[in-house]
Every structure is written in structure tokens, then in C-alpha cells.
Design an enzyme around this catalytic site. Structure first.
Site, PDB file in Angstrom:
ATOM      1  CG  ASN A  90     -12.768  -2.063   1.557  1.00 29.15           C
ATOM      2  OD1 ASN A  90     -12.861  -1.318   0.580  1.00 29.15           O
ATOM      3  ND2 ASN A  90     -12.073  -1.716   2.620  1.00 29.15           N
ATOM      4  N   GLY A  91     -14.293  -2.115   4.605  1.00 27.01           N
ATOM      5  CA  GLY A  91     -15.037  -1.060   5.289  1.00 27.01           C
ATOM      6  C   GLY A  91     -15.035  -1.349   6.770  1.00 27.01           C
ATOM      7  CB  CYS A  95      -9.683  -4.519   3.499  1.00 23.10           C
ATOM      8  SG  CYS A  95      -9.415  -4.502   5.279  1.00 23.10           S
ATOM      9  N   GLY A 108      -3.979  -3.133   1.741  1.00 22.88           N
ATOM     10  CA  GLY A 108      -3.807  -3.963   2.923  1.00 22.88           C
ATOM     11  C   GLY A 108      -2.600  -4.855   2.760  1.00 22.88           C
ATOM     12  CE1 TYR A 145      -0.958   7.349   1.980  1.00 23.30           C
ATOM     13  CE2 TYR A 145      -2.732   5.878   2.601  1.00 23.30           C
ATOM     14  CZ  TYR A 145      -1.389   6.178   2.566  1.00 23.30           C
ATOM     15  OH  TYR A 145      -0.483   5.307   3.108  1.00 23.30           O
TER      16      TYR A 145
HETATM   17  P1  5GP Z   1       1.694  11.491  10.106  1.00 24.01           P
HETATM   18  O1  5GP Z   1       3.130  11.283  10.366  1.00 24.01           O
HETATM   19  O2  5GP Z   1       1.311  12.927   9.969  1.00 24.01           O
HETATM   20  O3  5GP Z   1       0.857  10.752  11.086  1.00 24.01           O
HETATM   21  O4  5GP Z   1       1.394  10.763   8.769  1.00 24.01           O
HETATM   22  C1  5GP Z   1       1.110  11.446   7.578  1.00 24.01           C
HETATM   23  C2  5GP Z   1       1.848  10.821   6.447  1.00 24.01           C
HETATM   24  O5  5GP Z   1       1.944   9.430   6.591  1.00 24.01           O
HETATM   25  C3  5GP Z   1       1.221  11.013   5.115  1.00 24.01           C
HETATM   26  O6  5GP Z   1       2.294  11.046   4.194  1.00 24.01           O
HETATM   27  C4  5GP Z   1       0.383   9.776   4.912  1.00 24.01           C
HETATM   28  O7  5GP Z   1       0.619   9.306   3.597  1.00 24.01           O
HETATM   29  C5  5GP Z   1       0.918   8.790   5.912  1.00 24.01           C
HETATM   30  N1  5GP Z   1       0.095   8.320   7.038  1.00 24.01           N
HETATM   31  C6  5GP Z   1       0.616   7.618   8.085  1.00 24.01           C
HETATM   32  N2  5GP Z   1      -0.341   7.238   8.938  1.00 24.01           N
HETATM   33  C7  5GP Z   1      -1.496   7.719   8.505  1.00 24.01           C
HETATM   34  C8  5GP Z   1      -2.845   7.631   9.000  1.00 24.01           C
HETATM   35  O8  5GP Z   1      -3.163   7.003  10.012  1.00 24.01           O
HETATM   36  N3  5GP Z   1      -3.775   8.292   8.287  1.00 24.01           N
HETATM   37  C9  5GP Z   1      -3.434   9.008   7.173  1.00 24.01           C
HETATM   38  N4  5GP Z   1      -4.372   9.698   6.587  1.00 24.01           N
HETATM   39  N5  5GP Z   1      -2.195   9.069   6.658  1.00 24.01           N
HETATM   40  C10 5GP Z   1      -1.227   8.436   7.298  1.00 24.01           C
HETATM   41 MG    MG Z   2       2.800   9.627   2.435  1.00 24.91          MG
END
Ligand code: 5GP
Ligand code: MG
Ligand code: SF4
Length: 466
Positions: free
Chosen positions: A106-107, A1, A27, A247
Site C-alpha cells: 500500500n502506497g 489500497c 480499494g 477521508y
Molecule cells: P471533486 O468533485 O471536488 O473532484 O471531488 C471532491 C469530492 O469527491 C469529495 O467529496 C471527495 O470525497 C471526493 N473525491 C473525488 N475524487 C477525489 C480525489 O481525487 N481526491 C480527493 N481528495 N477526493 C475526491
Molecule cells: Mg465525499
């Protein structure tokens, strides 16, 4: 958030709306603003959707008069999943014997389920399913005489990660948990105002000057021209979320005197050193892989190319709460530039592999476009553990890295090679020259290491094994 607060300006709501707009990446489900005006009292608005579609409307802003205000943009990690209910949208508000107060959190609190049970048993009437609402009820039960003291009381009882911005009629209050897992920064607005924000990019948008980060375990109470600081939680050591660097945060935000962009670019440099590969072009998976791809290209000498285009009108896939939307999301959001990819050996740089579905679809698209080879380089270590501190990683069974080795993941995704940055490499990129000190790590990295700095007691009660 994302959270934002301002005091000492005319028309606080407009400032809060701008700050939240800059924090929209934190968010996208909903947003809310509370303000206070000496004649009109406290007012609030909570809306689903983007800040720009709700809080730029003069008819909405006109309902939020006053020179002090706070706001929140929501990304559901706790509470209702998928369909956020409007009652779960913050800031939360409470009336106390000494006046009203609003809070934005947030958290994620790791003992919220236990606290909620206890509070309900003792008569609290919860309005939402959000973990954050516990804070208001704990404040209501406190015997302290001021709102700030009641906030301290409440936050001493909660466990987990919290950056909180609160307001009374005249005071803007900011608090960070003892490990400083989530960010919070202080800014000066002209010579009469102050702002608190999740990230510095939200200070930039309103033309505020960055003053400093709120320290882990610190509470600031801002009134008039005074900023009073205290440490209600005893000695603190920083375990800032390293995934904010990878990220979550915006690349133009600054932590520890350095931009997130620079840390991400440096991750790419480290990756090129740790996992070199012969190829024709380096392509980011936009947007979150872009700075690391630039670093990888600079260090390896392999040309950088935008082989994948991102549709800027689609939000972050990461933040879409249901698997189905996330599955469609990849194609809605990303497309391959065929002319660039055809016949090339391509290095794809992405920020993380979580479920692996994104990587697999991107690989399909790149191969369909005629790539000769596909090599994945990932700007974080394998995500093998869920986050309980405010980032929505799924349960262990859905994490690719929890069930597979790196080689198995490579074969499952179907690429020629797959390499992740090491945890030490990530720490070096984040400014820790000696890498990760296992005895005293400088960051929270639990989703990669399984080393949880706060015991996730609710989850353990549900059967989670550390
Ligand atoms: P994946 O398809 O492996 O679940 O998602 C990884 C990619 O989607 C990365 O490009 C990341 O930016 C984004 N992403 C989608 N969902 C998540 C999540 O729940 N956690 C993280 N760390 N990245 C996510
Ligand atoms: Mg991505
Ligand atoms: Fe950040 Fe990962 Fe720690 Fe969660 S578990 S706070 S995402 S480093």
C-alpha cells in the site's frame, strides 16, 4: 489500497477475506489473496470487483488452503489507469532460491520508473505495470540469504510511501516506510495467531485484539508465537498521511489511541470556530462529510440534518478512476431530501474539494430543491497539489485550488459562501494542540501545503515542479 495478513489460524483465506472486506473502502477495483499450505504449497486468487462477490464463495476459498495468508484490495494510483489489468492485481509472488514469497503493498513508490528502467536493463522480466512489482525484482537481485533480509535490501532502494505485508511459507512480515506515510497495525488473533492490517477496523471484523501500530521505519517478522522487530531504515520520524484522517480511513479505525471519527468530528468543531455562518441546518455530504458536520452542528448549535441521502449501493466516487464515471457518480450516489431543504439556509459540510465537480453538482441539487442559501464548509484545506504517495489526486491543472483563490472557487461552484479549514485547524483537530510546526510537521500534508516529505523524483523527471 488495503492490505491484510494473518498467520497461525485454521483457514487463513477466510480471515484474509474478512479483513479485506473491512478494508474495501481503500480499494474497490480488484482484490487478491495468497496462502501457503505445507502440502499444497502457495496458492493465489486474483479477481476484479468487490471482496464479497469473490472471496466469500466456497469454491474460491477452497482453492486457498493454509494457516498463513495475505491479501490486497486495489485502488489504482500507479500502473494501469481505468481498466486495471488482472496482472496488476496483488499480492505479487516470487520464487527465490530459499523459497517463495508474496508481497502486498500500500502506497506509491516515487522512484519506481527509474528502478524499473534499471531492472529491465539488467534482465528483469516485469509481469505488470505496477510500481510495487519492483520490490519482487529487487529481492531477486539481492545476495542476502533469507527472504526477510532480501525484503530489507529491496526496501532500502525504493523511495516514497510503503506499508508492506509479505509472507513466506512460515513467516508473516510487516514493514512501514521511514515516515510511516501509510498505516499498518498489528493484532492478536486468539492465543496462537497474529494479524497485520492497514486499519484497526480490519482487526475488529475478525475479533482480533489491537496490539499496536507498526512504527514508521519498523519491520516485524512474525513466526510461531514470536514477533521480532527491527529498524532497517535508520532513524525515523513520523509523517503519517493527514488525508487518512480526513477521508481515506474508516471512521471507526484508531490511530494514536483515538478514533478517526473523533478527529473528523473535531475538524467540524474547528471549522465552526474558524468559519461561522448563520444558517438553519447543517447537512453533511455523506458519508465522508458526516462526522465533521456533526462537530460543526455541536459547536455552532445549528441543528444537524440529513438533507442529502447517499445510495449505499454505490462505491466511493473518489475511487472511480475515470472522470466520466466520476461525473455520473454524483447523481447516482447522492439525492436531496427536498422536504427538509426547501426554504432553508443550508450549510453543507464535505471532506474535500478536488476538481470541484462534486461540489458544483451538489449545489445544483440543493438549489433545485429550494434552499434559500447554500454555504459550503470543507473539512480539509484546499487541495492544491497532487499526491505521489498513494492517493489518486489529479495533476495540478485539474485541481480547482491550484488555479483559483477561495473567492474564485466560491463563485465557480456558485454558492453563497465557501470556507476551508486552515492547516493549523486541521492539525489541532488531529491532536496537535499547537497547530502545524512548519519546521517539523507531524503529518504529510503535501496535497495541501506543497511541502513534499519525499522528493517525487520520477515526477520531477517528467517535468513536475515543486
Ligand atoms: P471533486 O468533485 O471536488 O473532484 O471531488 C471532491 C469530492 O469527491 C469529495 O467529496 C471527495 O470525497 C471526493 N473525491 C473525488 N475524487 C477525489 C480525489 O481525487 N481526491 C480527493 N481528495 N477526493 C475526491
Ligand atoms: Mg465525499
Ligand atoms: Fe496524504 Fe496528501 Fe500526503 Fe498524499 S500528499 S500522503 S494524500 S497528505
Amino acid at each position: 489500497c488495503g492490505i491484510f495478513g494473518v498467520v497461525g489460524v485454521t483457514d487463513a483465506a477466510s480471515f484474509v477475506a474478512l479483513g479485506l472486506h473491512a478494508l474495501q473502502h481503500r480499494g474497490q477495483e480488484a482484490g487478491g489473496i495468497v496462502t501457503h499450505h505445507p502440502e499444497h504449497g502457495f496458492n493465489s486468487a486474483r479477481r476484479f470487483g468487490y471482496v464479497r462477490d469473490n472471496f466469500t464463495r466456497p469454491d474460491v476459498i477452497a482453492t486457498l488452503p493454509g494457516s498463513i495468508g495475505i491479501g490486497h484490495v486495489r485502488y489504482s494510483t500507479a500502473g494501469s489507469k481505468g481498466a486495471t489489468a488482472i496482472r496488476d492485481v496483488q499480492p505479487f509472488f516470487g520464487e527465490f532460491s530459499m523459497g517463495g514469497a508474496a508481497i502486498a503493498h500500500n502506497g506509491n513508490l516515487t522512484n519506481a520508473a527509474a528502478l524499473r528502467r534499471e531492472l529491465i536493463e539488467r534482465g528483469s522480466i516485469f509481469q505488470s505495470s505496477s510500481d510495487s512489482e519492483c520490490i519482487i525484482h529487487l529481492m531477486a537481485r539481492s545476495i542476502q540469504k533469507t527472504i526477510s533480509e532480501r525484503i530489507k535490501d529491496a526496501l532500502r532502494r525504493v523511495e516514497g510511501a510503503f506499508s508492506v505485508i509479505a509472507m513466506t511459507r512460515t513467516k508473516l512480515i510487516g514493514v512501514r516506510d521511514a515516515l510511516g506515510v501509510r498505516p499498518l497495525v498489528l493484532g492478536r488473533v486468539g492465543d496462537s495467531g497474529w494479524a497485520l492490517a492497514s486499519e484497526t477496523c480490519a482487526l475488529d471484523i475478525i475479533g482480533a485484539d489491537f496490539v499496536r501500530e507498526i512504527d514508521p521505519g519498523e519491520m516485524v517478522i512474525i513466526e510461531g508465537n514470536k514477533v521480532e522487530s527491527s529498524r532497517p531504515f535508520g532513524a525515523a520520524k513520523s509523517r503519517f498521511c493527514i488525508f487518512e484522517q480526513v477521508y481515506f480511513s474508516r471512521p471507526d479505525s484508531q490511530y494514536g489511541g483515538r478514533s478517526v471519527y473523533e478527529t473528523r468530528r473535531q475538524i467540524g468543531v474547528e471549522l465552526a470556530r474558524e468559519a461561522p455562518v448563520e444558517a438553519d441546518i447543517v447537512c453533511p455530504v455523506p458519508d465522508s462529510g458526516t462526522p465533521a458536520a456533526i462537530g460543526f452542528s455541536q459547536e455552532s448549535g445549528i441543528p444537524f440534518a440529513l438533507g442529502i441521502t447517499r445510495n449505499q449501493y454505490v462505491g466511493r466516487t473518489f475511487i472511480e478512476p475515470t472522470e466520466q464515471i466520476r461525473n455520473m457518480g454524483v447523481r447516482l450516489k447522492l439525492n436531496v431530501n427536498r422536504a427538509l431543504i426547501k426554504g432553508k439556509r443550508v450549510i453543507l459540510v464535505d471532506d474535500s474539494v478536488v476538481r470541484g465537480t462534486t461540489s458544483r453538482k451538489i449545489k445544483d441539487m440543493v438549489l433545485e430543491a429550494g434552499a434559500a442559501e447554500v454555504h459550503f464548509r470543507i473539512a480539509s484545506p484546499p487541495t492544491a497539489w497532487p499526491c505521489f504517495y498513494g492517493v489518486d489526486t489529479p495533476e495540478r491543472s485539474k485541481l480547482l485550488a491550484a488555479t483559483m483563490t477561495e473567492d474564485e472557487m466560491r463563485d465557480w461552484i456558485g454558492v453563497d459562501s465557501l470556507k476551508f479549514i486552515s492547516l493549523d485547524g486541521l492539525y489541532r483537530a488531529a491532536g496537535e494542540a499547537a497547530g502545524r510546526d512548519p519546521a517539523a510537521p507531524k503529518f504529510c500534508d503535501a496535497c495541501f501545503s506543497g511541502d513534499y516529505p519525499v522528493v517525487p523524483s520520477d515526477k520531477i523527471e517528467e517535468g513536475f515542479q515543486m
